[in-house]
Scaffold this motif. Structure first.
Motif, mmCIF file in Angstrom:
data_model
loop_
_atom_site.group_PDB
_atom_site.id
_atom_site.type_symbol
_atom_site.label_atom_id
_atom_site.label_comp_id
_atom_site.label_asym_id
_atom_site.label_seq_id
_atom_site.Cartn_x
_atom_site.Cartn_y
_atom_site.Cartn_z
ATOM 1 N N LEU A 109 -7.282 5.850 -7.268
ATOM 2 C CA LEU A 109 -7.623 4.445 -6.988
ATOM 3 C C LEU A 109 -9.042 4.354 -6.411
ATOM 4 O O LEU A 109 -9.849 3.514 -6.819
ATOM 5 N N CYS A 119 -1.154 1.686 -5.689
ATOM 6 C CA CYS A 119 -0.646 1.304 -7.009
ATOM 7 C C CYS A 119 0.814 1.732 -7.110
ATOM 8 O O CYS A 119 1.139 2.898 -6.868
ATOM 9 N N LEU A 164 -2.461 -1.582 -11.787
ATOM 10 C CA LEU A 164 -3.602 -0.843 -11.250
ATOM 11 C C LEU A 164 -4.781 -1.774 -10.970
ATOM 12 O O LEU A 164 -5.503 -1.602 -9.985
#
Length: 302
Positions: free
Chosen positions: A173, A157, A122
């Motif tokens: 995100l 991700c 991430l």
């Protein structure tokens, strides 16, 4: 060639195109966009133009340190400050946040402050999205802005949950990236800012102040939106801006340079445009081939 500057100024045989630019520097009000093709003598013309300008507070903004060193070797006029775009932005930041230093590791700590124990899968896309955002937006973007940017740049991700769904979809995100950008707007306890902060933060926080009567910018075709906005804000009321570039030499789109920087500045500054189309770098055969892409390109007679 009918202007005030001698066509043989400084012992040079100036072309009509160059004389038009020199005359603007010397005596003409308003802003100017110069479309300078490859090898047309733009740096040579700019440095001579600076000597003719009547202003006392002048800044010449260049793209990188190499360009800065080259320009400083050619410009001895004490009225002219030569800076890179980033060092100009950094100066605006340090006028407010004294003693801060560039350190890109600060971005990792900002993400960790927003999302504790952030997995590497991430962390990487968040950092990518933040970096692109700081090269595109002149303020704090919205989450939908960041979703659109992530889609545009194919940032995602790859982590999935047990059911095979995205563990962190693009909307999440974007949310984390925006909070990371918000964290950049608070002074780091260790006094660090990122490379991208040097211009973005100066613009986003409103720290760019009118400082110069003449702002001259090279390589405008490779500038991003925060850099263009910084240039606009640096000039004092009644001052002038001269931007120089060539849309056919733009190479920084991958990093976030705007696709139409020259035209944006022309519209934003309500600027006159002048061409530099005659090259002494390339021979006639090369120019004939180049003209299939750049129609106004010309080789010098000699």
């Amino acid at each position: 060639s009918n202007g005030a500057v001698d066509p043989k100024h400084a012992g040079v045989n100036w072309s009509d195109e160059q004389l038009a630019i020199l005359n603007h520097f010397a005596s003409q009000p308003g802003n100017l966009v110069v479309g300078a093709r490859a090898g047309t003598g733009k740096t040579f013309t700019i440095t001579h133009g600076l000597t003719l300008a009547p202003e006392n507070d002048i800044v010449y903004l260049v793209f990188n340190k190499k360009n800065q060193r080259e320009a400083q070797g050619k410009i001895s006029d004490p009225r002219v400050t030569v800076r890179t775009l980033n060092s100009m932005g950094f100066n605006c930041v340090t006028n407010v946040w004294r003693g801060v230093k560039p350190d890109d590791l600060v971005e990792i700590d900002r993400v960790e402050s927003v999302f504790r124990d952030c997995p590497s899968e991430l962390l990487t896309p968040v950092l990518q999205l933040v970096s692109f955002a700081k090269n595109k937006f002149i303020g704090l973007p919205t989450e939908p802005d960041l979703v659109e940017l992530a889609d545009e740049r194919d940032i995602f991700c790859a982590l999935q949950d047990d059911a095979g769904n995205d563990a962190f979809p693009v909307a999440e995100l974007a949310r984390i990236a925006r909070k990371t950008m918000q964290a950049a707007m608070v002074k780091d306890p260790a006094g660090r800012i990122s490379f991208n902060d040097q211009v973005w933060l100066a613009v986003a926080m409103g720290w760019v102040r009118p400082q110069f009567d003449l702002v001259v910018v090279d390589e405008t075709q490779d500038m991003n939106a925060p850099q263009l906005e910084m240039v606009r804000r640096l000039v004092r009321k009644g001052g002038r801006v001269v931007v120089v570039g060539d849309e056919f030499q733009a190479i920084y789109g991958f990093r976030g340079a705007v696709q139409d920087g020259m035209r944006i500045m022309e519209r934003t500054l309500n600027a006159k445009t002048l061409p530099m189309t005659v090259t002494r770098r390339c021979g006639k055969a090369i120019v004939r081939l180049a003209k299939t892409k750049v129609a106004d390109y010309k080789s010098a007679d000699d």
